[in-house]
Design an enzyme around this catalytic site. Sequence first.
Site, PDB file in Angstrom:
ATOM      1  CD1 TRP A 130       1.017  -0.084   2.921  1.00 58.70           C
ATOM      2  CD2 TRP A 130      -0.742   1.116   3.614  1.00 58.70           C
ATOM      3  NE1 TRP A 130       1.317   0.379   4.178  1.00 58.70           N
ATOM      4  CE2 TRP A 130       0.254   1.127   4.635  1.00 58.70           C
ATOM      5  CE3 TRP A 130      -1.911   1.811   3.843  1.00 58.70           C
ATOM      6  CZ2 TRP A 130       0.081   1.800   5.844  1.00 58.70           C
ATOM      7  CZ3 TRP A 130      -2.085   2.478   5.051  1.00 58.70           C
ATOM      8  CH2 TRP A 130      -1.095   2.475   6.025  1.00 58.70           C
ATOM      9  CG  ASP A 131       4.846   0.887   1.382  1.00 55.18           C
ATOM     10  OD1 ASP A 131       4.008   0.011   1.653  1.00 55.18           O
ATOM     11  OD2 ASP A 131       5.899   1.032   2.015  1.00 55.18           O
TER      12      ASP A 131
ATOM     13  CD  GLU B 109       2.822  -4.561   8.782  1.00 51.29           C
ATOM     14  OE1 GLU B 109       3.967  -4.365   9.219  1.00 51.29           O
ATOM     15  OE2 GLU B 109       2.559  -4.695   7.576  1.00 51.29           O
TER      16      GLU B 109
ATOM     17  CE  LYS C 114       6.239  -2.730  11.693  1.00 54.26           C
ATOM     18  NZ  LYS C 114       6.123  -3.672  10.580  1.00 54.26           N
ATOM     19  CD  GLN C 115       2.779   0.534  10.019  1.00 49.34           C
ATOM     20  OE1 GLN C 115       3.373  -0.535  10.110  1.00 49.34           O
ATOM     21  NE2 GLN C 115       2.612   1.156   8.874  1.00 49.34           N
TER      22      GLN C 115
HETATM   23  O1  IFM Z   1       3.649  -1.349   3.837  1.00 52.38           O
HETATM   24  C1  IFM Z   1       4.576  -1.317   4.857  1.00 52.38           C
HETATM   25  C2  IFM Z   1       3.864  -1.567   6.166  1.00 52.38           C
HETATM   26  O2  IFM Z   1       2.923  -0.564   6.421  1.00 52.38           O
HETATM   27  C3  IFM Z   1       4.849  -1.638   7.299  1.00 52.38           C
HETATM   28  N1  IFM Z   1       5.816  -2.682   7.031  1.00 52.38           N
HETATM   29  C4  IFM Z   1       6.546  -2.479   5.794  1.00 52.38           C
HETATM   30  C5  IFM Z   1       5.612  -2.375   4.610  1.00 52.38           C
HETATM   31  C6  IFM Z   1       6.399  -2.106   3.321  1.00 52.38           C
HETATM   32  O3  IFM Z   1       7.022  -0.872   3.376  1.00 52.38           O
END
Ligand code: IFM
Length: 812
Positions: A366-367, A505, A625-626
């Site tokens: 999704w980046d 994640e 995580k984010q």
């Molecule tokens: O898409 C990301 C995800 O949000 C976090 N882990 C790495 C992936 C690839 O950059």
Amino acid sequence: MPEDWTWEYEGWHPAEERLRESLCTLGNGYFATRGAATEVFGGPAHYPGTYVAGCYNRLVSHVAGRRVENEDLVNLPNWLPLRYRVAETEDRPASAWLTPANRSLLGYRQTLDLRRGTLTRRLRFTDRHRADHPHLSVEQVRLVHMGSPHLAALRTTFTAEDWSGSLDLEAALDGRTTNAGVERYRQLNGHHLGRVRTGAEGPDILRLSCATRTSGVRIALAARTEAWQTAGDGETPVAVAPWARLGERTASHLLTVPIAPGQPVVVDKIVALHTSRDPAVSDPEEAALYEVSHAPAFAELLGSHEAAWERMWRRAELDVSGEPGRILRLHLFHVLQTLSPHTAGLDVGVPARGLHGEAYRGHVFWDELFVLQYLNLHFPEVSRALLDYRYRRLPRACRAARQADRAGAMYPWQSGSDGREEAQTLHLNPRSGRWLPDHSHLQHHVGSAIAYNIWRYGQATADTEFMYTRGAEMMLQIARFWASAAEYDPAMRRYRFRGVVGPDEYHDAYPGAPEPGVDDNAYTNVTAAWVLARALELAEVLPGPPRRELFERIGLAEDELAGWEDISRRVRVPFHAGVISQFEGYGELAELDWDGYRERYGDIRRLDRILEAEGDTTNRYQASKQADVLMLGYLFPPAELAAVFQRLGYAVDDALWRATVDYYLRRTSHGSTLSGLVHGWVLARARHADAWKYCLEALTSDVADLQGGTTAEGIHLGAMAGTLDLVQRGLTGLETRDDTLWLDPAPLPELSEFDLTLRYRGQWGIGLRMKPGQLLISVPVSNEAPVRFALGDRAWNVAPGSERVVALPTGE
Ligand code: IFM
């Protein structure tokens, strides 16, 4: 200032070489080559890597008693090798091959010049065994041609400062490469290349061809070696002919050249690279030979390469002063090397780690959500090609949905060559050494990211040809997936999305649950509702004949749309403690002892690995995580976010949003580079005191390798492009809707002056210049029509060839 355009790396530091190689990668959107030394053909400090966009291969490996299949972006034969030594004389044997690791190295400097698109390496050696300590200096300039995407070149100039003798030189093509750039993947099969053949053509051309083992992509390289020294008169160049040595997997040109003070030796290596995936190619080997034999000499190639970069910089313009500006320019450089106008002619997606290394196997996540927004306003044709990559894989996404008993399109979390789900089923925790089940394929929110990108692309470009055809088809099929995945809960009188994984994640299951996934991830639910609403809007404006044709072709009945309308207004969003819940039950999870963990481990970005190694799991804690909920503030400007919630029947006011931001700020470990970016963006928009801290984290994540060594395995393209967009849209509040460029500046004190040039709906060179307290808008004289801008309740039509100075409220 010249230094604004260069990045210098001094000395040879084995532990840092791989990071430098990533950051010094050169590429042109078709292929890229890491900034590896040419003198060393491998070894722990160096990792030469050359990657062609979209060139994948699938292999089977056996780990932890399981058979796993992975598709990887393939590390292609290395075109860089060029080594040298002092040749033997009557009374002395030849020296060892001279490398940066050699004890005779006196100085080593690498300069990445962003303006010219070159990497220059300067090395200086001495022979300590000789009483007179003779000196040899080497200057090497490298380019991957931005104008002719199949060409690369290397010029190496040798100067004997205070001795005379001869140099032995070897320039090679090396087909022994494997994929071995990521330590965690070492137990997996990395032998992607077979059928290697080498050969020589005429006196100065080498060739090497091979094929990927299962995908059958044929790859061919051809290299032309030209060497000369200046004659005794110091002026006349005298060509030196090489001779060829062909091995099973290597092809080399060897030559011995006399050298003396005032008579430097110059070796040029011109290389062509083709694969059987290239358009307009019959046989890649023939194409590479044709290309290399018609390529001009190095000086001319350098000139046309620099001119191509100059054109790119003009279109890409984003000037920010000071050190942040220097970093942003590096980010822009790497984004453009991965996704350039050459990409527009290819069938490729956005590789999360650029074409700079092997992490995440070159997969597409999704980046692209963080990448296309910048491209839309500079290189819309590239955005469109990247969306077309998704469109070509729509049938596969529809089949994946059907297999999961859903309708519409279920795009994969990780995509590669054919659009099947490429997410791994097992991943290694390097801390514990354990291989663990991977449930990241449940991140169905990737579909919403694609829909979001289509919508924003349409707003930025007004490209109805795309939007009313492929764009609409993808939007409708993604919306259809969400409609079919929504479960109606009569007690709540709401629709729910269950068993998913959100952007965070760290939560892929409820503690102790037998099945993976969580319910009602707020980000997934809100974006799904948004997609359904936008799909309905698009269906409404589709002109009659294409609408009928499309509905008929995908078997979409009008009454399905009524169902979407209902779902789009009644998706559930959970709340607890006066904030939006990341998912149902998040607020009931245990609190983590953040201070304790920080004290014990220092860097806790990868808390998941730490806890798993302790026999625990992040699933038990309110620890993310984010950015997850906060992603909503990244995607939607405040008014749009409020409207999205309002349509769902929830009142999310400023106070609730601020409380939500503070809540997750305290509970996030930032184990992804995307997290600093999103937090920086959201906090900057909220004029929060900590905004700069997170923006700085996003800016330095690759140059300072903040994620613990991962940049050496490839740059983080989403974060790099995201920082460009942070300036372009985050700090200006720029939105493109209703034929107007809407502005709502929220500049950071640390980033309060910048210049942007945009391409908007076919109009080139629209300028935005931000200064403290002032915004200058300009429209070039070449434009055909005025451009409409709005800021708050003020609006202007700025005519071609004119400017408008807008005073900003104090403090902005
Ligand atoms: O898409 C990301 C995800 O949000 C976090 N882990 C790495 C992936 C690839 O950059």
